[in-house]
Scaffold this motif. Structure first.
Motif, PDB file in Angstrom:
ATOM      1  N   ASN A  53     -18.622   6.758   6.384  1.00 49.60           N
ATOM      2  CA  ASN A  53     -19.398   6.336   5.216  1.00 49.60           C
ATOM      3  C   ASN A  53     -20.612   7.230   4.997  1.00 49.60           C
ATOM      4  N   GLN A  54     -21.204   7.698   6.095  1.00 52.52           N
ATOM      5  CA  GLN A  54     -22.366   8.576   5.977  1.00 52.52           C
ATOM      6  C   GLN A  54     -21.963   9.959   5.483  1.00 52.52           C
ATOM      7  N   ASN A  60     -13.507   5.654  -0.374  1.00 53.19           N
ATOM      8  CA  ASN A  60     -12.952   4.479   0.298  1.00 53.19           C
ATOM      9  C   ASN A  60     -11.868   4.927   1.273  1.00 53.19           C
ATOM     10  N   PHE A  61     -12.085   4.669   2.544  1.00 57.47           N
ATOM     11  CA  PHE A  61     -11.116   5.048   3.559  1.00 57.47           C
ATOM     12  C   PHE A  61     -10.268   3.837   3.946  1.00 57.47           C
ATOM     13  N   PRO A  62      -8.963   4.007   4.069  1.00 56.34           N
ATOM     14  CA  PRO A  62      -8.100   2.886   4.466  1.00 56.34           C
ATOM     15  C   PRO A  62      -8.320   2.513   5.923  1.00 56.34           C
ATOM     16  N   ASP A  63      -8.065   1.252   6.234  1.00 52.46           N
ATOM     17  CA  ASP A  63      -8.202   0.804   7.616  1.00 52.46           C
ATOM     18  C   ASP A  63      -6.877   0.362   8.231  1.00 52.46           C
ATOM     19  N   ARG A  64      -5.820   0.276   7.414  1.00 55.86           N
ATOM     20  CA  ARG A  64      -4.502  -0.074   7.940  1.00 55.86           C
ATOM     21  C   ARG A  64      -3.431   0.478   7.017  1.00 55.86           C
ATOM     22  N   TYR A  83      -4.107   0.751   3.052  1.00 55.84           N
ATOM     23  CA  TYR A  83      -4.913  -0.344   2.509  1.00 55.84           C
ATOM     24  C   TYR A  83      -6.315  -0.323   3.104  1.00 55.84           C
ATOM     25  N   GLN A  84      -7.261  -0.799   2.305  1.00 57.28           N
ATOM     26  CA  GLN A  84      -8.593  -1.152   2.796  1.00 57.28           C
ATOM     27  C   GLN A  84      -8.748  -2.644   2.545  1.00 57.28           C
TER      28      GLN A  84
END
Length: 218
Positions: A53-54, A60-64, A83-84
Motif C-alpha cells: 500500500n505504501q 488494489n492488490f488481490p488477497d486470494r 479477489y480482494q
C-alpha cells in the motif's frame, strides 16, 4: 502433490505473486481457493500488505484466488480469478506446456571438432556473447546440476537448503559469507557448486570472463 505458482507482472520489478497449494488426488481437473502471497524478487522474502500500500497507494492488490486446473493433451490449462475480499480484481489464463529440458538437444555436434584448437577456431567465428558452451559427454540440453535432480524447487533451495548449508559451511571456513550481500551470496553458491552441491548456476565456457556465472531460470 505440492506445487507453487509464481506470476511476474510487467513493470513490477519489486515483487511476484505466489500461490502454494497441494492437491489431494491426481484428478485431471482441480479447483482451489488459495491465499495470495507477495514475495520480493531479489530474495523471495514476504512483502506485507502495508508495504504494498505504501509503494503503490492507488492500486488494489488481490488477497486470494480461485484456481481452476485442467490437464489436457496440449498441456495444463490454468484459470485464476483474483479477489480482494469479495470483489473480483482480474482473471489470468494460461496454457502450461511440458518442458523439453529432458530431451536431447536439437543442436547437432560437429564431429570434425575433436581438438581444443579446432574448438577455439569454431567458437571464434561465432557472434560474441550469444552462445554458452558447457562440456558434457552426452548431447543433452543445457541444464544445471540443480535442475537435473528430483528436488528442483527453488523456493525450498532458498528458504531451507541455503540457510542450513550456510550454518554448516561458515562453521568450517575462515570467511563469513553475508548472504544479504549479492556478491557474497553468489560467492557462497559458487563455493557450494565447486564442491559438488547441486545449484541453479551454470559455469559457461568460451566466454571472455572465465569466472562469470549465469543463474538458470529454466
Amino acid at each position: 502433490m505440492r506445487s507453487q505458482a509464481c506470476v511476474f507482472e510487467n513493470g513490477n520489478n519489486r515483487c511476484i505473486y505466489v500461490l502454494q497449494f497441494r492437491t489431494t488426488d491426481k484428478r485431471t481437473s482441480q479447483q482451489l481457493w488459495l491465499p495470495i502471497q507477495f514475495q520480493r524478487i531479489s530474495d523471495t522474502t514476504e512483502v506485507t500488505q502495508a508495504e504494498l500500500n505504501q509503494a503503490f497507494p492507488n492500486v488494489n492488490f488481490p488477497d486470494r484466488a480461485n484456481i481452476v486446473l485442467k490437464l489436457t493433451n496440449k498441456g495444463l490449462r490454468v484459470t485464476a480469478n483474483t479477489y480482494q475480499g469479495t470483489q473480483q480484481i482480474g482473471v489470468i489464463r494460461a496454457l502450461l506446456r511440458s518442458g523439453s529440458a529432458d530431451k536431447r538437444s536439437k543442436i547437432a555436434a560437429d564431429k570434425k571438432v575433436r581438438t581444443w584448437d579446432k574448438f577455439k577456431l569454431m567458437v571464434g567465428r561465432l557472434p560474441p556473447d550469444r552462445y554458452i558452451f558447457r562440456g558434457q559427454p552426452v548431447c543433452n540440453r543445457l541444464r544445471t546440476s540443480f535442475h537435473r535432480t528430483s528436488r528442483r524447487d527453488l523456493n525450498q533451495f532458498l528458504s531451507i537448503d541455503i540457510p542450513q548449508l550456510h550454518a554448516i559451511v561458515t562453521s568450517k571456513t575462515n570467511h563469513y559469507f553475508d548472504l544479504r550481500d549479492n556478491i557474497q551470496n553468489a560467492a557462497f553458491w559458487n563455493l557450494l557448486q565447486h564442491h559438488g552441491y547441486p545449484t541453479p548456476l551454470i559455469a559457461p565456457n568460451g566466454l571472455k570472463i572465465s569466472s562469470s556465472y549465469i543463474l538458470s531460470l529454466t
